[in-house]
Write an enzyme that holds these catalytic residues in place. Structure first.
Site, PDB file in Angstrom:
ATOM      1  CB  SER A  37       0.186   6.137   6.139  1.00 15.50           C
ATOM      2  OG  SER A  37      -0.906   6.227   7.048  1.00 15.50           O
ATOM      3  CG  ASP A 324      -5.932   0.992   3.041  1.00 17.27           C
ATOM      4  OD1 ASP A 324      -6.517   1.816   3.775  1.00 17.27           O
ATOM      5  OD2 ASP A 324      -4.691   0.978   2.912  1.00 17.27           O
ATOM      6  CG  HIS A 327      -4.312   4.624   4.584  1.00 20.29           C
ATOM      7  ND1 HIS A 327      -3.946   3.288   4.706  1.00 20.29           N
ATOM      8  CD2 HIS A 327      -3.479   5.318   5.396  1.00 20.29           C
ATOM      9  CE1 HIS A 327      -2.935   3.189   5.549  1.00 20.29           C
ATOM     10  NE2 HIS A 327      -2.635   4.410   5.990  1.00 20.29           N
TER      11      HIS A 327
END
Length: 349
Positions: A37, A324, A327
């Site tokens: 990610s 978040d 991340h």
């Protein structure tokens, strides 16, 4: 000169390098990225997976305020590095159904949020494994050959910068499912061996400039603090950070050996220390909050829990290291890239 841990040095040198054999300037034609990610720019959007972020408030600081599938408020490192290379301000996701052949020429990211070096990680998360990403890379090269010819494909494969970013999901999630087979040290070693295997496979496909990211201090992300750091103190998950450091200590010399064995340049990219220092000393880097994310309450929110219905999302994400609970923000990513560039510029000039 060895380029161990000097990834941005490599970028700068490669841009200015001269190919005497061809008698012309050789620049990096494309950026090709594999991993999770941190580098995903939308490959998960059309997958049947709980790990998606193509909805607000993700992307609130992205150009146009679009939720593109990047796990951040804005751009991610694949975009920032592509811009540093002078290629583009954003790097497209290979799985974007709207991509045209010409959009592939500056590079793509095959990264899929939630994946890892351990094949079980991708299975658990229903995302694209790094090994399947290699299969997509083969298709990518076939498309380049079909539309732009063998020479163009050869130039992209031999001269592009390849980056590999993985391990966080393996360490933070999959290890618990592997604990009956591995202890913490042996699992970290297994992941490092897998990373080396991945690089070997990538090299067999023709890649010659390959940078592999270290594990990050994943025990310090807000989610880990909330679950394992104590109700009041919310400290870092130290055993998890220890595993990350064990992975790094095995990976770094292994890549150095691989660099000596194979032709091309294979190098280790240490971002653990930089991010850890940012988390420990946020004000030093211009941040106000390091132990919570901007989205919602910043303690558990990730993917669908980070949504536009949550009234607590901060208004100034640039004050936060994390967007978040897992991340970083675009600004944090930018600081990491700029910090490494500044740190190694003296090695170039």
């Amino acid at each position: 000169m060895k380029f161990q841990m000097l990834w941005l040095t490599l970028v700068l040198l490669a841009i200015e390098a001269t190919s005497t054999a061809q008698g012309k300037n050789t620049t990096i034609p494309a950026l090709i990225v594999f991993g999770d990610s941190i580098m995903d720019t939308g490959n998960n959007n059309n997958l049947s997976t709980p790990l998606k972020c193509n909805f607000p408030p993700y992307g609130k600081d992205f150009p146009g305020g679009s939720a593109t599938g990047r796990f951040s408020d804005g751009r991610v490192p694949s975009d920032i590095i592509a811009e540093k290379l002078g290629l583009a301000k954003t790097l497209p996701a290979y799985m974007n159904p709207n991509l045209k052949p010409k959009d592939l020429l500056k590079g793509v990211t095959f990264a899929s949020g939630g994946t890892g070096y351990d094949p079980l990680t991708a299975q658990i998360m229903s995302v694209i494994s790094v090994w399947d990403q290699l299969t997509y890379f083969k298709k990518y090269i076939s498309t380049i050959k079909k539309h732009f010819g063998e020479e163009k494909a050869k130039d992209i494969v031999e001269n592009s910068l390849f980056l590999v970013v993985s391990s966080s999901n393996d360490l933070a999630h999959t290890y618990l499912s592997r604990a009956n087979r591995y202890d913490r040290t042996s699992y970290a070693n297994f992941l490092a061996d897998s990373a080396v295997k991945f690089v070997r496979e990538l090299h067999k496909l023709g890649a010659r400039k390959i940078g592999v990211f270290s594990a990050v201090p994943v025990g310090c992300v807000p989610l880990q603090r909330t679950v394992f750091g104590g109700f009041l103190t919310r400290g870092c998950n130290q055993p998890l950070n220890t595993m990350a450091k064990q992975f790094n200590s095995k990976l770094s010399p292994a890549l150095d050996s691989l660099d000596k064995e194979l032709d091309g340049v294979i190098f280790y990219i240490d971002i653990y220390d930089t991010l850890f220092d940012m988390i420990q000393h946020p004000k030093k880097y211009g941040f106000e909050v390091a132990n919570k994310g901007c989205c919602g309450l910043g303690t558990l929110e990730i993917s669908y829990l980070c949504n536009s219905l949550n009234p607590f999302t901060c208004s100034n994400s640039s004050a936060y290291i994390f967007w978040d609970s897992y991340h970083p923000t675009e600004r944090a990513y930018q600081v990491i890239v700029d910090n490494l560039l500044e740190k190694y510029l003296s090695k170039v000039y």
